[in-house]
Design a protein around this motif. Sequence first.
Motif, mmCIF file in Angstrom:
data_model
loop_
_atom_site.group_PDB
_atom_site.id
_atom_site.type_symbol
_atom_site.label_atom_id
_atom_site.label_comp_id
_atom_site.label_asym_id
_atom_site.label_seq_id
_atom_site.Cartn_x
_atom_site.Cartn_y
_atom_site.Cartn_z
ATOM 1 N N THR A 23 50.242 -43.860 -59.985
ATOM 2 C CA THR A 23 48.782 -43.839 -60.015
ATOM 3 C C THR A 23 48.276 -43.924 -58.576
ATOM 4 O O THR A 23 48.716 -44.798 -57.818
ATOM 5 C CB THR A 23 48.242 -45.028 -60.835
ATOM 6 O OG1 THR A 23 48.791 -44.935 -62.148
ATOM 7 C CG2 THR A 23 46.723 -45.003 -60.923
ATOM 8 N N PHE A 24 47.390 -43.005 -58.235
ATOM 9 C CA PHE A 24 46.807 -42.998 -56.890
ATOM 10 C C PHE A 24 45.336 -43.376 -56.961
ATOM 11 O O PHE A 24 44.580 -42.750 -57.714
ATOM 12 C CB PHE A 24 46.944 -41.614 -56.241
ATOM 13 C CG PHE A 24 48.365 -41.231 -55.957
ATOM 14 C CD1 PHE A 24 48.966 -41.630 -54.772
ATOM 15 C CD2 PHE A 24 49.104 -40.484 -56.878
ATOM 16 C CE1 PHE A 24 50.287 -41.289 -54.503
ATOM 17 C CE2 PHE A 24 50.414 -40.152 -56.612
ATOM 18 C CZ PHE A 24 51.017 -40.550 -55.426
ATOM 19 N N VAL A 25 44.960 -44.360 -56.172
ATOM 20 C CA VAL A 25 43.550 -44.685 -56.003
ATOM 21 C C VAL A 25 43.120 -44.016 -54.697
ATOM 22 O O VAL A 25 43.619 -44.362 -53.622
ATOM 23 C CB VAL A 25 43.335 -46.215 -55.940
ATOM 24 C CG1 VAL A 25 41.891 -46.545 -55.575
ATOM 25 C CG2 VAL A 25 43.715 -46.861 -57.269
ATOM 26 N N ILE A 26 42.239 -43.021 -54.827
ATOM 27 C CA ILE A 26 41.836 -42.251 -53.645
ATOM 28 C C ILE A 26 40.482 -42.766 -53.166
ATOM 29 O O ILE A 26 39.507 -42.769 -53.922
ATOM 30 C CB ILE A 26 41.752 -40.746 -53.977
ATOM 31 C CG1 ILE A 26 43.095 -40.277 -54.559
ATOM 32 C CG2 ILE A 26 41.375 -39.937 -52.742
ATOM 33 C CD1 ILE A 26 43.056 -38.884 -55.154
ATOM 34 N N THR A 27 40.447 -43.222 -51.900
ATOM 35 C CA THR A 27 39.199 -43.797 -51.370
ATOM 36 C C THR A 27 38.569 -42.847 -50.359
ATOM 37 O O THR A 27 39.230 -41.923 -49.872
ATOM 38 C CB THR A 27 39.463 -45.136 -50.650
ATOM 39 O OG1 THR A 27 40.217 -44.872 -49.456
ATOM 40 C CG2 THR A 27 40.223 -46.101 -51.532
ATOM 41 N N ASP A 28 37.319 -43.118 -50.023
ATOM 42 C CA ASP A 28 36.668 -42.273 -49.011
ATOM 43 C C ASP A 28 37.010 -42.707 -47.588
ATOM 44 O O ASP A 28 36.584 -42.065 -46.628
ATOM 45 C CB ASP A 28 35.142 -42.184 -49.237
ATOM 46 C CG ASP A 28 34.432 -43.516 -49.065
ATOM 47 O OD1 ASP A 28 35.093 -44.545 -48.829
ATOM 48 O OD2 ASP A 28 33.187 -43.527 -49.171
ATOM 49 N N ALA A 29 37.788 -43.781 -47.426
ATOM 50 C CA ALA A 29 38.336 -44.131 -46.110
ATOM 51 C C ALA A 29 39.732 -43.529 -46.023
ATOM 52 O O ALA A 29 40.396 -43.350 -47.044
ATOM 53 C CB ALA A 29 38.402 -45.636 -45.938
ATOM 54 N N ALA A 30 40.160 -43.224 -44.805
ATOM 55 C CA ALA A 30 41.465 -42.574 -44.639
ATOM 56 C C ALA A 30 42.153 -43.069 -43.374
ATOM 57 O O ALA A 30 41.623 -43.923 -42.661
ATOM 58 C CB ALA A 30 41.270 -41.065 -44.581
ATOM 59 N N MET A 31 43.337 -42.485 -43.122
ATOM 60 C CA MET A 31 44.138 -42.918 -41.982
ATOM 61 C C MET A 31 43.409 -42.733 -40.655
ATOM 62 O O MET A 31 43.737 -43.392 -39.681
ATOM 63 C CB MET A 31 45.478 -42.180 -41.952
ATOM 64 C CG MET A 31 45.339 -40.704 -41.660
ATOM 65 S SD MET A 31 46.881 -39.757 -41.867
ATOM 66 C CE MET A 31 47.862 -40.282 -40.485
ATOM 67 N N ASN A 32 42.446 -41.840 -40.593
ATOM 68 C CA ASN A 32 41.701 -41.673 -39.335
ATOM 69 C C ASN A 32 40.791 -42.889 -39.085
ATOM 70 O O ASN A 32 40.486 -43.206 -37.940
ATOM 71 C CB ASN A 32 40.856 -40.391 -39.357
ATOM 72 C CG ASN A 32 39.667 -40.534 -40.273
ATOM 73 O OD1 ASN A 32 39.842 -40.665 -41.480
ATOM 74 N ND2 ASN A 32 38.475 -40.559 -39.717
ATOM 75 N N ASP A 33 40.393 -43.573 -40.167
ATOM 76 C CA ASP A 33 39.533 -44.759 -40.034
ATOM 77 C C ASP A 33 40.359 -46.019 -39.752
ATOM 78 O O ASP A 33 39.899 -46.936 -39.082
ATOM 79 C CB ASP A 33 38.745 -44.991 -41.328
ATOM 80 C CG ASP A 33 37.935 -43.776 -41.731
ATOM 81 O OD1 ASP A 33 37.161 -43.287 -40.887
ATOM 82 O OD2 ASP A 33 38.092 -43.289 -42.878
ATOM 83 N N LEU A 34 41.549 -46.064 -40.295
ATOM 84 C CA LEU A 34 42.441 -47.232 -40.147
ATOM 85 C C LEU A 34 43.878 -46.712 -40.187
ATOM 86 O O LEU A 34 44.384 -46.358 -41.256
ATOM 87 C CB LEU A 34 42.217 -48.229 -41.289
ATOM 88 C CG LEU A 34 43.168 -49.427 -41.303
ATOM 89 C CD1 LEU A 34 42.897 -50.363 -40.130
ATOM 90 C CD2 LEU A 34 43.054 -50.210 -42.614
ATOM 91 N N ILE A 35 44.532 -46.701 -39.034
ATOM 92 C CA ILE A 35 45.853 -46.055 -38.968
ATOM 93 C C ILE A 35 47.007 -47.054 -39.024
ATOM 94 O O ILE A 35 48.173 -46.672 -39.066
ATOM 95 C CB ILE A 35 45.947 -45.168 -37.698
ATOM 96 C CG1 ILE A 35 47.028 -44.109 -37.891
ATOM 97 C CG2 ILE A 35 46.152 -46.001 -36.451
ATOM 98 C CD1 ILE A 35 47.094 -43.056 -36.833
ATOM 99 N N ARG A 36 46.691 -48.338 -39.063
ATOM 100 C CA ARG A 36 47.769 -49.335 -38.980
ATOM 101 C C ARG A 36 48.824 -49.203 -40.075
ATOM 102 O O ARG A 36 50.018 -49.299 -39.785
ATOM 103 C CB ARG A 36 47.201 -50.764 -38.944
ATOM 104 C CG ARG A 36 46.248 -51.017 -37.760
ATOM 105 C CD ARG A 36 45.980 -52.489 -37.511
ATOM 106 N NE ARG A 36 47.138 -53.160 -36.969
ATOM 107 C CZ ARG A 36 47.965 -53.905 -37.646
ATOM 108 N NH1 ARG A 36 47.741 -54.146 -38.921
ATOM 109 N NH2 ARG A 36 49.014 -54.438 -37.083
ATOM 110 N N PRO A 37 48.455 -48.964 -41.345
ATOM 111 C CA PRO A 37 49.507 -48.818 -42.356
ATOM 112 C C PRO A 37 50.429 -47.621 -42.055
ATOM 113 O O PRO A 37 51.648 -47.721 -42.136
ATOM 114 C CB PRO A 37 48.734 -48.617 -43.666
ATOM 115 C CG PRO A 37 47.409 -49.270 -43.411
ATOM 116 C CD PRO A 37 47.113 -49.007 -41.960
ATOM 117 N N ALA A 38 49.830 -46.494 -41.664
ATOM 118 C CA ALA A 38 50.637 -45.301 -41.397
ATOM 119 C C ALA A 38 51.500 -45.474 -40.154
ATOM 120 O O ALA A 38 52.650 -45.037 -40.115
ATOM 121 C CB ALA A 38 49.722 -44.091 -41.230
#
Length: 427
Positions: free
Chosen positions: A313-328
Amino acid sequence: MPSTAIRPSRPFHHPQPGSALSCGKVSLETLARRYGTPLYVYSADQIVARLGLFQHALHGRDHLVCYAVKANSALAILKLLAARGAGFDIVSGGELERVIAAAPEAVGRVVFSGVGKTTAEIDLALEAGILAFNVESEAELALLAARARKLKRKARFALRVNPDVFADTHPYISTGLREHKFGIDIRQAHRIYASAAGNHWIEAHGVSVHIGSQIRSAAPFGAAIERVQKLVAELRRDGIQLQSIDAGGGLGIDYHGGAFDAAAKVAEYTAAIEKALAGFEGRLLLEPGRFLVAQAGALVARVLQVKRNGKKTFVITDAAMNDLIRPALYQAHHEIVPVRRRPGRPRTVDVVGPVCETGDFFARDRKLAPVEPGDLVALLDVGAYGMAQSSNYNTRPRPAEVLVEKNSPRLIRRRETMADLLAPEIP
Ligand code: LLP
């Protein structure tokens, strides 16, 4: 009465079981409605309280807390900290321009770190009259001396030494080993200080060290300062009297949100440093970044879709890796909580953004309370290296930022527009 120095590790909470997640008394739902999403929200009160923990712990010793601007360089945050006596640790001419824009009176409390300073950046800092340059190589010291002479501005410097101390953290943010690009081999430092002693334009002000970031235990800081203090004592015997020791930044936080007592952490950290400093009468400089701002920040995002692919199951948000890259980038963990709780059992999901990369995720196989499209979620502990490391990848305008001070929210950076993004381009 409970100690005022001890605060909860995060300023975000549900005031009542049924209410929306809030920063103090300010509902994140209200802020999302007013300013849109994705939205960075910071608690000014927590940032000020965290600075206070360091100042309180070092009370009675000559010290200066130089906030590492790179962690979050919002002008409003720099201004907030400068007003409480903080100095700044900068790593570029751009960060110096930010300090000048936010708090010109604090320029004399700036230290300039970084392995590759340009001539233009050195000139800017000399003209501005910063406190000291943390010099990372012999060649840089020669360049500094030449520019100081040219501009007729005496330069105060500290050698950033590499103490060869292992700090248990992510390999990308560990810096204190001889194999890293940072600093000058501590065994070479004595010779370099001695050779600089004859130059009128450069003044050996101190010595600095920074062993890495997100370091959870106090021991490596103590070990590094012990080596630095030994060097300072040897220099003193040779007639070179340093006025300051800069212990760098790097104190880690708890991203998993267990029982974390920030005041106790700071006390343990400063005690390890003070012990290692034994006999040093000069000034102690610290360069904390993450510890001051990380937990003060949340990134509020809206759920666009909840999608099932096979077993996942994917929860898709309007924030992305460009906004917060620490997890990636660092496989970093950030807690994610629904802004308004729904009844039902948690589900195992991936929380991802809309960017066209598999690396665009905030959490994988995470147990998350139930959410539906249109709901808001908050990613926690993103005040440090969140917005500061954001980009426009996928031509996504960067988020707006709000600072909540004493329960009153203030927009400190408006959301970028497409006009902002296209402005520098020449078709
Ligand atoms: N001083 C120097 C010379 C530094 O290089 C750094 C951070 C600091 C102070 C502040 O360290 P702090 O107290 O924030 O740990 N982007 C990474 C962290 C990179 C840290 C780089 N240097 C992250 O998101 O974890």
